[in-house]
Design a protein around this motif. Structure first.
Motif, PDB file in Angstrom:
ATOM      1  N   HIS A   1       0.776  -1.211  -0.078  1.00  0.00           N
ATOM      2  CA  HIS A   1       0.075  -0.003  -0.049  1.00  0.00           C
ATOM      3  C   HIS A   1       0.654   1.216   0.007  1.00  0.00           C
ATOM      4  CE1 HIS A   1      -4.318  -1.505   0.867  1.00  0.00           C
ATOM      5  NE2 HIS A   1      -3.583  -2.379   0.746  1.00  0.00           N
ATOM      6  N   GLU A   2       0.099   2.326  -0.458  1.00  0.00           N
ATOM      7  CA  GLU A   2       0.806   3.711  -0.516  1.00  0.00           C
ATOM      8  C   GLU A   2       0.202   4.702   0.421  1.00  0.00           C
ATOM      9  OE1 GLU A   2      -0.998   2.230  -3.202  1.00  0.00           O
ATOM     10  OE2 GLU A   2       0.512   1.605  -4.518  1.00  0.00           O
ATOM     11  N   ASP A   3      -0.601   4.532   1.363  1.00  0.00           N
ATOM     12  CA  ASP A   3      -1.151   5.394   2.121  1.00  0.00           C
ATOM     13  C   ASP A   3      -0.263   5.577   3.525  1.00  0.00           C
ATOM     14  OD1 ASP A   3      -2.666   3.638   4.688  1.00  0.00           O
ATOM     15  OD2 ASP A   3      -2.147   2.573   2.869  1.00  0.00           O
ATOM     16  N   PRO A   4      -0.309   6.705   4.103  1.00  0.00           N
ATOM     17  CA  PRO A   4      -1.253   7.943   4.002  1.00  0.00           C
ATOM     18  C   PRO A   4      -0.906   8.731   2.733  1.00  0.00           C
ATOM     19  CG  PRO A   4       0.322   8.385   5.846  1.00  0.00           C
ATOM     20  CD  PRO A   4       0.538   6.993   5.435  1.00  0.00           C
ATOM     21  N   GLY A   5       0.375   8.620   2.055  1.00  0.00           N
ATOM     22  CA  GLY A   5       0.740   9.222   1.003  1.00  0.00           C
ATOM     23  C   GLY A   5       1.396  10.690   1.140  1.00  0.00           C
ATOM     24  N   PRO A   6       1.741  11.315   0.037  1.00  0.00           N
ATOM     25  CA  PRO A   6       2.880  12.667   0.247  1.00  0.00           C
ATOM     26  C   PRO A   6       2.379  13.757   0.916  1.00  0.00           C
ATOM     27  CG  PRO A   6       1.787  12.342  -1.882  1.00  0.00           C
ATOM     28  CD  PRO A   6       1.342  11.045  -1.294  1.00  0.00           C
ATOM     29  N   TYR A   7       0.633  13.635   1.246  1.00  0.00           N
ATOM     30  CA  TYR A   7      -0.094  14.896   1.551  1.00  0.00           C
ATOM     31  C   TYR A   7       0.056  14.968   3.072  1.00  0.00           C
ATOM     32  CZ  TYR A   7      -1.065  15.931  -3.394  1.00  0.00           C
ATOM     33  OH  TYR A   7      -1.097  16.070  -4.465  1.00  0.00           O
ATOM     34  N   TRP A   8       0.168  13.816   3.742  1.00  0.00           N
ATOM     35  CA  TRP A   8       0.112  13.783   5.165  1.00  0.00           C
ATOM     36  C   TRP A   8       1.446  14.465   5.826  1.00  0.00           C
ATOM     37  CZ3 TRP A   8      -2.862  11.785   8.841  1.00  0.00           C
ATOM     38  CH2 TRP A   8      -2.514  11.505  10.170  1.00  0.00           C
ATOM     39  N   ASP A   9       1.148  15.569   6.725  1.00  0.00           N
ATOM     40  CA  ASP A   9       2.005  16.363   7.225  1.00  0.00           C
ATOM     41  C   ASP A   9       2.685  15.874   8.100  1.00  0.00           C
ATOM     42  OD1 ASP A   9       3.464  18.783   7.994  1.00  0.00           O
ATOM     43  OD2 ASP A   9       1.525  20.109   7.843  1.00  0.00           O
ATOM     44  N   TRP A  10       3.918  15.302   7.904  1.00  0.00           N
ATOM     45  CA  TRP A  10       4.568  14.325   9.141  1.00  0.00           C
ATOM     46  C   TRP A  10       5.380  15.559   9.894  1.00  0.00           C
ATOM     47  CZ3 TRP A  10       4.197   9.435  10.224  1.00  0.00           C
ATOM     48  CH2 TRP A  10       3.894   8.789   9.328  1.00  0.00           C
ATOM     49  N   ALA A  11       5.789  16.673   9.287  1.00  0.00           N
ATOM     50  CA  ALA A  11       6.695  17.625  10.059  1.00  0.00           C
ATOM     51  C   ALA A  11       5.465  18.218  11.400  1.00  0.00           C
ATOM     52  CB  ALA A  11       7.239  18.659   9.466  1.00  0.00           C
ATOM     53  N   HIS A  12       4.415  18.556  10.906  1.00  0.00           N
ATOM     54  CA  HIS A  12       3.405  19.123  11.827  1.00  0.00           C
ATOM     55  C   HIS A  12       3.048  17.897  12.954  1.00  0.00           C
ATOM     56  CE1 HIS A  12       0.152  21.407  13.524  1.00  0.00           C
ATOM     57  NE2 HIS A  12      -0.616  20.416  13.122  1.00  0.00           N
ATOM     58  N   TYR A  13       3.036  16.738  12.355  1.00  0.00           N
ATOM     59  CA  TYR A  13       2.584  15.667  13.429  1.00  0.00           C
ATOM     60  C   TYR A  13       3.433  15.597  14.442  1.00  0.00           C
ATOM     61  CZ  TYR A  13       0.457  10.716  14.034  1.00  0.00           C
ATOM     62  OH  TYR A  13       0.006   9.752  14.526  1.00  0.00           O
ATOM     63  N   PHE A  14       4.535  15.276  13.973  1.00  0.00           N
ATOM     64  CA  PHE A  14       5.872  15.143  14.994  1.00  0.00           C
ATOM     65  C   PHE A  14       5.919  16.352  16.025  1.00  0.00           C
ATOM     66  CE2 PHE A  14       6.809  11.273  12.880  1.00  0.00           C
ATOM     67  CZ  PHE A  14       7.420  10.600  13.846  1.00  0.00           C
ATOM     68  N   GLU A  15       5.629  17.836  15.655  1.00  0.00           N
ATOM     69  CA  GLU A  15       5.647  18.688  16.288  1.00  0.00           C
ATOM     70  C   GLU A  15       4.490  18.651  17.318  1.00  0.00           C
ATOM     71  OE1 GLU A  15       5.068  21.966  13.491  1.00  0.00           O
ATOM     72  OE2 GLU A  15       7.409  22.167  12.836  1.00  0.00           O
ATOM     73  N   LEU A  16       3.448  18.267  16.982  1.00  0.00           N
ATOM     74  CA  LEU A  16       2.282  17.998  17.605  1.00  0.00           C
ATOM     75  C   LEU A  16       2.578  17.023  18.861  1.00  0.00           C
ATOM     76  CD1 LEU A  16      -0.724  17.929  15.481  1.00  0.00           C
ATOM     77  CD2 LEU A  16      -0.266  19.532  17.383  1.00  0.00           C
ATOM     78  N   MET A  17       3.503  15.904  18.582  1.00  0.00           N
ATOM     79  CA  MET A  17       3.996  15.072  19.529  1.00  0.00           C
ATOM     80  C   MET A  17       5.223  15.417  20.251  1.00  0.00           C
ATOM     81  SD  MET A  17       3.660  10.862  17.818  1.00  0.00           S
ATOM     82  CE  MET A  17       4.391  11.714  16.035  1.00  0.00           C
ATOM     83  N   LYS A  18       5.593  16.754  20.251  1.00  0.00           N
ATOM     84  CA  LYS A  18       6.626  17.467  20.880  1.00  0.00           C
ATOM     85  C   LYS A  18       7.925  16.755  20.614  1.00  0.00           C
ATOM     86  CE  LYS A  18       3.331  18.709  24.443  1.00  0.00           C
ATOM     87  NZ  LYS A  18       2.978  18.705  26.035  1.00  0.00           N
ATOM     88  N   LYS A  19       7.997  16.230  19.155  1.00  0.00           N
ATOM     89  CA  LYS A  19       9.569  15.659  18.829  1.00  0.00           C
ATOM     90  C   LYS A  19       9.478  16.170  17.354  1.00  0.00           C
ATOM     91  CE  LYS A  19      11.141  12.558  21.843  1.00  0.00           C
ATOM     92  NZ  LYS A  19      12.430  12.810  22.541  1.00  0.00           N
ATOM     93  N   PRO A  20       9.833  17.419  17.416  1.00  0.00           N
ATOM     94  CA  PRO A  20       9.980  18.077  16.163  1.00  0.00           C
ATOM     95  C   PRO A  20      11.181  17.795  15.467  1.00  0.00           C
ATOM     96  CG  PRO A  20      10.461  19.737  17.648  1.00  0.00           C
ATOM     97  CD  PRO A  20       9.995  18.433  18.356  1.00  0.00           C
TER      98      PRO A  20
END
Length: 659
Positions: A423-442
């Motif tokens: 599979h290819e999800d969640p794909g290129p539009y998933w905002d990994w940088a913001h996601y890790f910032e929310l996890m307090k691990k930028p």
């Protein structure tokens, strides 16, 4: 209209909604979307911070080009309109066997049993919002300013008494969530208040800079600052924190539930326990079972795998309760971030397409579509998911990095035959940088880095993609922020993309949103092969892969970490870390099948983990009959291409960069 709102209109404080559709609700010429929020807040007596925070959680202030969400919501205020019944297309599609265990392959009838599930209609808000604002429905879908104005009118109608104090709007915000579940509605409102407390600043998908200044002293419990007793959400791997011991969730085939029928979540999320089916079916001589495997011992978890549903949340209950379908541990709803758990985290869900990864991972589905340009990967969903992942990472001691928090598109195929169908999800539009910032691990740059971490600016980095419309696969996708960079055979935008002999054997890589053959994703760490001007080359699938990385607008940051390089000759690469043949005594021997890829001498690859080969045999309904085989072969998990893979430690030299 609420009585207080009508009285305000009569007193001349607010403008009465027109009895006929207004001709214009165009954005303010000087202030853009920020001014649209301010004007709507003034008109309907909604504190601007409340309006901004609700919209941020629902849409991140984006217009999404007038395209609807998975729930049928439109515009910055996510006003929900009647929406056609959806089809769940992802979890059991033709991309192979989600269980990923060739000793008991899932038949097409098994894996596809519940492929087409219609979604029930959701509660609509767009018609009422349009009536309150005197605007026709089509305007609310296509005009962001009109959408904001109507959303403000709707939010005001939910408020019992007028107030300029944001702290008084918790009940109205909870009602705006659009759910009949009071706990889910309350959790949504709590998250809106968290956004107000923190503040936010973002450039929208159509170029507007919007800011929400922090609002102190809201007087509402803050889950990030004051965790509930026994909630390890904000504790990092603390053995003394109550509730973090996996042994507290016993696993038995009969009457089994997670935590005694309660979901395993941070208390602030108010998660729902929606159990997956665990049931035998078929004839007695050839009985199968589904849709997950239960354990009678403590499970070690190394990964959390991020998926998207490729369908609406409404179909999830029917799918997860069908024993002939596949399974995953959690689903997160887009519009309000509501979390439902289906399989206990100590049990094995069938979600990743790789049995080795399934046995060592937790799978989380997110309502949304890979090819919809990031549309409706909402802030509410990102924040709930980030809080859940931090909780699970603390519970299972999982490092918060991209070697352990994987996309489904980073999970390797098990054999050469399965690689192309992964599979290819969640794909290129998933905002990994913001996601890790929310996890307090930028993702932070290291001094004197010997490798790099991919890190383009999501808002401004808008690479070319095709294939967002299934009927027009060659049509260019609408411009949108993305988390990936394209990889070329030489340092030029016109150079061909690098090849992936496993993903597309004998074919060139494409710019399709579904084709990650020549892409590197935010947070992934790679060894540098060469630099030339504004271009950087990394070692990728046995070749040099060039990406544009100008110093004025970098798409990568320096990083440090262990690397491996071949000892001698080409090194074989594997899609799973299984034991050597001599280790098996009670279970069938699993072949050590190398993939098509090899690592030539002189190349280096980053190491994400080092493990000992194991195999969990679960060819029985009863967990007492399951067998664990542990060998002595050591493997390094490496970032070979877009996906992680494994090499035997005996074949490579481990390089530890200086601290």
């Amino acid at each position: 209209m609420q009585l207080w709102l009508a009285a305000a209109v009569a007193a001349g404080v607010l403008t009465a909604p027109a009895t006929v559709p207004l001709m214009s609700a165009a954005p303010t010429s000087s202030g853009g979307r920020q001014a649209d929020f301010a004007a709507a807040a003034r008109e309907y007596g909604v504190p601007e911070s409340v309006l901004l925070a609700v919209s941020y959680l629902e849409s991140r202030w984006d217009a999404n080009g007038g395209r609807p969400s998975t729930a049928g919501g439109y515009g910055p205020m996510h006003l929900v309109d009647a929406f056609p019944a959806g089809v769940h297309e992802h979890l059991g599609d033709a991309h192979g066997d989600p269980r990923g265990d060739e000793t008991r392959p899932m038949t097409p009838a098994h894996a596809h049993a519940a492929l087409r599930v219609s979604d029930a209609q959701q509660q609509t808000t767009l018609p009422e919002a349009g009536r309150l604002a005197g605007l026709p429905p089509e305007r609310l879908r296509d005009d962001p300013a009109a959408n904001i104005r109507a959303g403000a009118a709707l939010l005001a109608s939910y408020q019992d008494e007028p107030s300029s104090d944001p702290a008084d709007w918790h009940g109205a915000v909870a009602k705006y969530a659009g759910t009949d579940d009071p706990k889910a509605a309350g959790a949504f409102a709590d998250e809106v208040f968290s956004v107000m407390r923190e503040g936010a600043r973002r450039r929208t998908d159509d170029g507007h800079l919007v800011e929400l200044d922090p609002v102190p002293d809201l007087g509402t419990w803050d889950p990030d600052t004051f965790p509930h007793p026994g909630d390890p959400d904000d504790f990092a791997w603390d053995d003394d924190v109550p509730g973090t011991d996996e042994q507290e969730q016993p696993s038995t085939p009969k009457g089994h539930t997670a935590g005694g029928g309660k979901a395993e979540c941070p208390a602030s999320l108010h998660c729902e326990w929606m159990p997956a089916a665990f049931k035998r079916f078929g004839k007695k001589k050839n009985r199968d079972y589904g849709n997950h495997d239960r354990l009678s011992r403590k499970r070690s978890v190394d990964y959390i795998v991020i998926h998207d549903t490729e369908g609406g949340y409404q179909g999830i209950p029917s799918l997860i309760r069908n024993p002939k379908y596949v399974s995953w541990h959690y689903t997160i709803r887009s519009r309000d971030g509501h979390v439902a758990q289906h399989v206990a985290t100590n049990d094995i869900a069938w979600h990743a397409g790789n049995w080795d990864v399934n046995t060592r991972s937790i799978g989380i589905e997110h309502e949304g579509y890979l090819a919809k340009g990031g549309t409706w990967y909402t802030e509410a969903m990102y924040r709930s998911s980030a809080r859940l992942v931090r909780y699970l990472a603390a519970k299972y001691r999982i490092p918060l990095n991209r070697a352990h928090i994987l996309g489904h598109d980073n999970v390797p195929g098990t054999t050469p035959a399965t690689v192309a169908g992964m599979h290819e999800d969640p794909g290129p539009y998933w905002d990994w940088a913001h996601y890790f910032e929310l996890m307090k691990k930028p993702f932070k740059a290291a001094k004197d880095g010997d490798s790099i971490i991919i890190r383009p600016d999501y808002a401004t980095h808008r690479p070319r993609f095709t294939g967002c419309e299934t009927t027009k696969p060659d049509k260019k996708c609408p411009p949108h922020g993305a988390s990936t960079v394209w990889l070329h055979k030489s340092p030029s935008h016109t150079a061909p993309l690098v090849d992936d002999i496993g993903k597309r054997p004998g074919k060139a890589s494409t710019y399709s949103v579904y084709d990650h053959s020549a892409r590197a994703s935010t947070g992934q760490r790679y060894a540098v092969a060469e630099r030339k001007g504004d271009w950087t080359a990394i070692w990728y699938l046995g070749q040099k892969a060039w990406f544009h990385n100008p110093a004025s607008d970098p798409t990568a940051i320096p990083a440090k970490g262990p690397l491996v390089t071949p000892l001698s000759g080409a090194v074989k690469v594997y899609g799973r870390a299984y034991p050597e043949k001599s280790a098996y005594s009670k279970a069938s021997v699993q072949p050590l099948t190398p993939l098509k890829y090899t690592i030539p001498p002189g190349q280096t690859y980053t190491v994400g983990d080092t493990i000992t080969g194991t195999h969990y045999s679960a060819n029985a309904y009863r967990p007492s009959k399951h067998v664990t085989t542990t060998g002595t072969t050591r493997y390094h998990q490496i970032q070979l291409g877009h996906r992680v893979m494994f090499v035997m430690a005996s074949d490579v030299r481990l390089v530890h960069p200086s601290a």
